[in-house]
Design a protein around this motif. Structure first.
Motif: not given
Ligand code: ZN
Ligand code: ZN
Length: 225
Positions: A19, A63, A66, A94, A97
Motif C-alpha cells: 500500500r 489512513c 497512506c 490500515h 500501515c
Molecule cells: Zn494506509
C-alpha cells in the motif's frame, strides 16, 4: 505517530507494505500523508502535522499514513490518558500501515523515551517559491503538550470501520478543543501494549492494562483473527 526520526538506526531497512510502495520517502522511510513537508514531499518536517491533510483524514476517514480510505478494520494507537478522556488523538490506519508506522517511529518502537524535543527547529524556508513553507506558521496545529515529554505507555487497538466515529471535544478552561476517535461505547479489539511508559511518565490509572489482564483471564472470543 508521525514523529519518525530518520537518524534512528534500522528504520530504512523496514519492509514497506504494498500500500505504501508509491508513497514519498525520505532517507528510505515513508513520509506519512499527514506529515508536514515542503512541496518536495521527500523533504518532510518530522514531528509536525499538516493541518489541512489532517482535517481531510478525519473528515473522509482516510489512513493517516497512506491517505487512502480506511477499510474493514481500523487500527488506532492510544494512551491511557486518551482512554480516560474517551478520545483517541491519533487518526486511524490500515493494519499494515500501522505496523509499518509503529516500527518506524522511535517512540512507539521503544528506541527512545522522549517525544521529539523541538519540531520547530526544521521550519526553515526552502528555495521553492511555490512551496507552502512560507505560510506554515499559520497552518500547523500539532498538539504541543507532548513536545520533549517522557513517553507514556502506548496501546494498539482495532475497531471495525462501522465503529470508527470522529468527534470534536470543544474543550474547557484547561483543555483545548480536540478532534479524535470517539471511544465511548466502543469495544477495543486486539488490544495490546506496544510500548511501556518511560521513566518519569504519567502512569496513573492505566485502565487499558486492566482490560488486557481481564481478557487474559476470561478470554476475548470477539477478536478478529
Ligand atoms: Zn494506509
Ligand atoms: Zn518549502
Amino acid at each position: 505517530m508521525t514523529n519518525h526520526d530518520p537518524t534512528s538506526p534500522g528504520d530504512a531497512r523496514l519492509p514497506i507494505p504494498d500500500r505504501l510502495t508509491d508513497a514519498p520517502r525520505s532517507g528510505g522511510m515513508v513520509v506519512p500523508y499527514v506529515t508536514l513537508s515542503h512541496r518536495d514531499r521527500t523533504r518532510p518536517v518530522w514531528g509536525k502535522m499538516h493541518a489541512p491533510a489532517t482535517r481531510r483524514v478525519w473528515r473522509h476517514k482516510l489512513c493517516q499514513i497512506c491517505g487512502q480510505p480506511l477499510t474493514d478494520w481500523v487500527v488506532v494507537y492510544l494512551r491511557p490518558v486518551d482512554y480516560r478522556r474517551a478520545l483517541a488523538l491519533e487518526p486511524g490506519m490500515h493494519p499494515e500501515c500501522a505496523y509499518y508506522s509503529a516500527s518506524a517511529c522511535p517512540v512507539l518502537a521503544g528506541r527512545i523515551d522522549r517525544y521529539h524535543p523541538d519540531p520547530d527547529r526544521h521550519l526553515a524556508l526552502c528555495g521553492d517559491r511555490l512551496c507552502g513553507c512560507r505560510i506554515w506558521q499559520r497552518v500547523t496545529d500539532e498538539p504541543t503538550e507532548l513536545t520533549g515529554q517522557p513517553a507514556e505507555a502506548w496501546y494498539e487497538a482495532w475497531l471495525p470501520l462501522s465503529n470508527y466515529t470522529i468527534v470534536t471535544d470543544h474543550g474547557n478552561d484547561t483543555t483545548p478543543p480536540t478532534t479524535g476517535v470517539d471511544l465511548r461505547h466502543v469495544r477495543l479489539r486486539r488490544l495490546r501494549r506496544i510500548r511501556d511508559a518511560a521513566p518519569g511518565a504519567d502512569e496513573a490509572m492505566d485502565l487499558l492494562a486492566a482490560i488486557i489482564v481481564g481478557r487474559q483471564l476470561f478470554g476475548d472470543p470477539d477478536d478478529p483473527q
